[in-house]
Every structure is written in structure tokens, then in C-alpha cells.
Design a protein around this motif. Sequence first.
Motif, short mmCIF file in Angstrom:
data_model
loop_
_atom_site.label_atom_id
_atom_site.label_comp_id
_atom_site.label_asym_id
_atom_site.label_seq_id
_atom_site.Cartn_x
_atom_site.Cartn_y
_atom_site.Cartn_z
N ALA A 223 0.75 -1.25 -0.10
CA ALA A 223 0.09 0.03 0.06
C ALA A 223 0.70 1.33 -0.04
O ALA A 223 0.65 2.17 -0.63
CB ALA A 223 -0.98 -0.03 1.17
N LYS A 226 2.21 1.82 -3.59
CA LYS A 226 1.08 2.18 -4.54
C LYS A 226 0.71 3.59 -4.02
O LYS A 226 0.53 4.49 -5.23
CB LYS A 226 -0.31 1.43 -4.11
CG LYS A 226 -1.42 1.52 -5.15
CD LYS A 226 -2.55 0.48 -4.78
CE LYS A 226 -3.60 0.97 -5.52
NZ LYS A 226 -4.53 -0.11 -5.52
N HIS A 227 0.85 3.97 -2.73
CA HIS A 227 0.55 5.47 -2.49
C HIS A 227 1.53 6.24 -3.00
O HIS A 227 1.37 7.25 -3.72
CB HIS A 227 0.22 5.57 -0.96
CG HIS A 227 0.12 6.81 -0.42
ND1 HIS A 227 -1.17 7.27 -0.30
CD2 HIS A 227 1.35 7.91 0.21
CE1 HIS A 227 -0.86 8.66 0.21
NE2 HIS A 227 0.52 9.01 0.28
N ASP A 228 2.85 5.88 -3.06
CA ASP A 228 3.89 6.62 -3.32
C ASP A 228 3.87 6.74 -5.14
O ASP A 228 4.20 7.92 -5.56
CB ASP A 228 5.21 5.92 -2.96
CG ASP A 228 6.48 6.86 -3.40
OD1 ASP A 228 7.03 6.37 -4.37
OD2 ASP A 228 6.51 7.87 -2.72
N LYS A 230 1.31 7.15 -6.75
CA LYS A 230 0.29 8.18 -6.90
C LYS A 230 0.66 9.71 -6.63
O LYS A 230 0.36 10.55 -7.16
CB LYS A 230 -1.21 7.87 -6.14
CG LYS A 230 -1.80 6.56 -6.69
CD LYS A 230 -3.01 6.44 -6.06
CE LYS A 230 -3.67 5.06 -6.46
NZ LYS A 230 -5.03 4.62 -5.69
N GLU A 231 1.31 9.78 -5.46
CA GLU A 231 1.83 10.97 -5.04
C GLU A 231 3.06 11.01 -4.56
O GLU A 231 3.73 10.00 -3.72
CB GLU A 231 0.92 11.37 -3.64
CG GLU A 231 1.37 12.80 -3.15
CD GLU A 231 0.41 12.84 -1.65
OE1 GLU A 231 -0.38 12.30 -1.56
OE2 GLU A 231 0.97 13.84 -1.33
N ASN A 302 -0.75 9.46 7.86
CA ASN A 302 -0.02 10.34 6.75
C ASN A 302 0.97 11.01 7.34
O ASN A 302 2.04 11.07 6.48
CB ASN A 302 -1.17 11.28 6.47
CG ASN A 302 -2.22 10.60 5.92
OD1 ASN A 302 -2.37 9.48 5.25
ND2 ASN A 302 -3.47 11.25 5.48
#
Length: 601
Positions: A223, A226-228, A230-231, A302
Motif C-alpha cells: 500500500a 502504491k500510495h507513493d 500516486k503521490e 499520513n
Amino acid sequence: MLNQRTYAMNELQIIHMPKKSYCEVNAGVDGVEYSMVGYEADLGNRLTKHQMALLAEYNPFEMVYHLTPSQPVALYDLLSDMLELSQLQEQTALLELKAAFYQWLSGVIQQYHAKPQAAKPTSPAELVTMTLEYMLKHYADPHTLDTLAAAMNRSPGHLSNCFKQVLNRGPIDCLIRLRMRKACELLTETKLPLYMIASAIGYRDAYYFSNAFKKQMGMSPQAFRKHDNKEDITSQAGRNSIARPNEPCYISIHDNDNYYQHMNGGSDNMFNFAKMVPASLLLAFGLLLGACGSANTGNSTNSNVSNHTAPQTTSEATATADSAANGGTRLVSTSMGEVAVPDNPQRVVTDFYLGYLLALDVKPVGTNRMFMENPYLQDQVEGIMDVSENLEAIVAANPDLIVTGDAQKYEAYSKIATAVYLDHSTNIREQVKQLGVILNKEAEAAAWLEEFEEKLAGAKKRVQALLKEGETAVVFAGGIQKELTLYGNAYTGGTIHGELGIPMNENVIRDIDPKTGWATISSEVVDHYAGDHIFMSVDTKKESFDYASDPLWGTLPAVKNNKLYEIDGYRFYFSDPISVMNQIQDIANMMEEGAKANVAK
């Protein structure tokens, strides 16, 4: 003893022994760890005549040398490498072993011939700095508190105490922080599979790495990656600053002994020590965040992800800051995800769950004062520390497990020790079962539940014998006041309506929102909700009311029939297992005493 000479081995020392030497080791009570390195000096025909003459007169291979290294860390590390290489069967291992030996020997000779320095005790900050530097080079190696202490030539307790004094956390916690930061970098900057990343940062397989990562960072490695994608969380736009604007770090500004303590309630002694550790090291381990003017712990997952900072928690079975010598860890499922908890926690801190822990024969080292003042628990709380949600007090308690019912404080607690969040809105039986699993006290939980159900059945039988068919009860709080609190099947009403099953007035059922469990009403409408029995929660130490003489209350059937019972609101405030078990007995006793009094009249 070596060849009739005695050497005191109180710290890491190196002794060169000629062949045919006599050596005797007295390990004492505490034992001793030693390694023997054998070598063969083959000079061949490479010596000149002059060198041969010197060798005959002064043969270094047949002399005793004794060295107390001034910088033992590198030598200890190379020695460990040599031992590992000596056990390998590969052909290249012998070459690597010889290379490591030459490097180790070179270091020994350099330190032996170095100009001796005046003896100077290592300060806590210096020892912490040395250890952090060692970790920075060797974070991928398997470490425990004992191995780190041995590398620093200190006892585990001394090393741990110095870290707490300087950084307010243990060495293993710092190591885990560093590993997680390295993992974040690899996940962000490479496409390496998880098993390779796990190996690169010191975890034996991807499974343990994934669990540790999720525990520390609040999401799985997949996750996170994947988050990285996207941003770009490593960019300035996607990153929370280490210190908030207008709140600079302590390193260059606010160099004031009182500033940190005034702003954050911290220890200025610890703060001064932390300033002695190089800022680059603190930054590498993600420790500047805890030493800056910003004390914002409100950011949850976050914040952890964007700063690549791992909260101070346990993860592997190898070690915690001070406690894992008692055993390994177990994965338990919680609403916050899977958590690796100690097999047998010895130093538990809790905010809300004191009565639950005591019911399972677990006496915590710290809890909130309010729960220690619970009348039902006062004979069991001696020796428990009042932490009252004070993070410094919790750190001082040196917990190996924190059980909390406050989701908002979960992250802050997780930075101190392994933390488990337990939803306090679930029913008491489910909570006892969950804590039984978390604390490895499932047998005790089952025994308590069996005893509870037995006592509850007995109390119910006594109460039902006093209730006529169709009779109801209501629970108020406040006494003779303009406004009162009306309870449904929650809070003070939970024991009476929920556990004992005394029926509620139909108007209470209709008007009380089950999600809220209570409502504020005017005394003018009490007759609308009053049942055949009334339980009035008041401060029995300070107040009692004459309901029969009151023009409003005196008209109620429950008052006329002497079926209004004043209960101690403070005693019925608590809803832990021990309190509830006593409350059901109190209600049954109270109703029986009232019935006897009516018969006597």
C-alpha cells in the motif's frame, strides 16, 4: 590467567597468546564471552638477513600483547564477520575470511600503537552517538539489545538507560525506526521485491517485514508503494515539515534549558543530552521530529508515511527496548490491524482498562488516577503508578504493552511501546475475551466469564423474585433538581436494564436514542418516565433527598411504595468487569433490603 599473569576482563580486551601458552578463564558469577582467533605465520623466504636477525632476537609471534581498544565497535564487528565466514562452506568464504582477518589485524595494530589517551568515562550522549553510528552501518545485521550492548562493550541495562536518558527511547526502538526509513527509501526508489527489501534491512523474510512495516507505518509495504506511485511523498509538496512554520527545531534556535520543558512538558535534562547527539544522526533515525518545537501528535498515519518515520514500537520477536527477554511476540487482530504483542507482557500500562486487567490477574504498572479511585478496586491498586495520559509518565513506567480505549491517542502511545486499541463501546464479555487474547490470558478470561454468568444468574433470580409481573424500573441521576439525567440501557442504566434485565418504562424505550443512551429532562416530566422502581444516582457522600416530602416526587408510586433507591453515582460510573460484578450484587441487595423494610412496616 595467561602464563601465570592475571588480567581483569571487565570490558572488551584483546590478548595475543603465543603457541603453547597456558590460559585459564574464570568466568565468575556473571559469566564471560570470549572468542579465540587462530592464525599461522608463514614468513617463507621473504625476510632479509637483517630481518632474520631481528626476528631471532625479538619474535613478535612469541610475545604476549594486551590491548584495551579505544574504539572497540569496528573490531567487534569484524570479529563477528570472521566467525560467520568461518562457518560457511563456500570456496569464496575462505578468501573473505582472510581479508576480514587482515582488516581486523590492521585495526588491532593501529589501536595498539596509537598514542594512549587519558582515561575519560564515556558520557551517555557519547555512548548513544557511538551506538547510533554503529547501527547506521550495520542496521541489516540481526541485533538484539544484548548484541548491541556487547558491540559497545557495555551491559544491556547500562546501554538501555543511556538511551532513555538521552533520547527517551530504547536502542532497539531506534534501530526499528532506521530500518523502516530505509525500507521506505527502497520502496520509493526501487522496484525490488519485498523479500529482497526485507533482507536488506535485517528481517529474515517478507512476512515478518510486512507485519513490522504495517505496525510502524500504518499500512502495508504494498500500500505504501502504491500510495507513493500516486503521490511523490518525498517531494516538498507531499511532505509535512519536520517542524511547523514559525516553530523551528531546537538545534539552532531556542537553545534554552526551559523552552522544551515549558512547551512540551519534557525533561530538560534529557533535552540537553539530545542536543549533544549530532543532528545528522537524529535525522537519519527520524528522531528530530521528537526533538523539535512541534509537538503535534494529532497527525495519524499520513504523518508517519510522509516523514518516513517509524513510531517507537516493538515489531520482531528479537527485542524490545527493555522487555523482550521474557519471550517472543504474537500477532493479534485489532481494529487497528494486526499487532505484534509480547507473549507474556510484564509491564502493562492502560488508560481505561484497569478493572479488566485486574479481573484477568494482570496488575498494570500504570493507569489513570480516576480508575485507581474506583471504590470497587481500591484494595487492588497499591503500587500502580498514576500516569493519567501523561506521555512522560508513561515512558517512565517503561511499559512493554499499552492497552488503550482512546483511538486518538493510539499513535502517540505506539511511539512509546507496543500499543493495542480496544473499542470500549463493545460489550463487557467481548472485551474480556479480546483482552484474554491480547494478554495471553484466555484461560483466565474464560474462568472470569463463567464466574460472572454464575453470579449474574443468582442476582437475576433474587431480583426477579421482587418484581411483580409488568413492573418496570427507571434510572435517573441528579436527585431533586430542575433537570435530571434519564438513562436507557447504557452507562448507569447498563447494569440495571442490560445485565439484570429489569424492564424499562415504554416511554424511556421510545424517547432514548440507543446510540446515545441518555437524555436530559425537566423534573416536571419525571412522572412520564417513572417506573414502579426508581434508581436515583447521586453523590451519596454529600447528598441525600427527602423524596416523600417533595410535592412532585412524593406523588410517584415508586416513592409512596418505598421503591426508590439512591445509588452511589460514582460507584456506578465504572463499567469494568469487577465493578459490574459488584454492581449487580449491590442492586440485588438494595432491593432485598427495601422489600424487608416494607414488610417490617
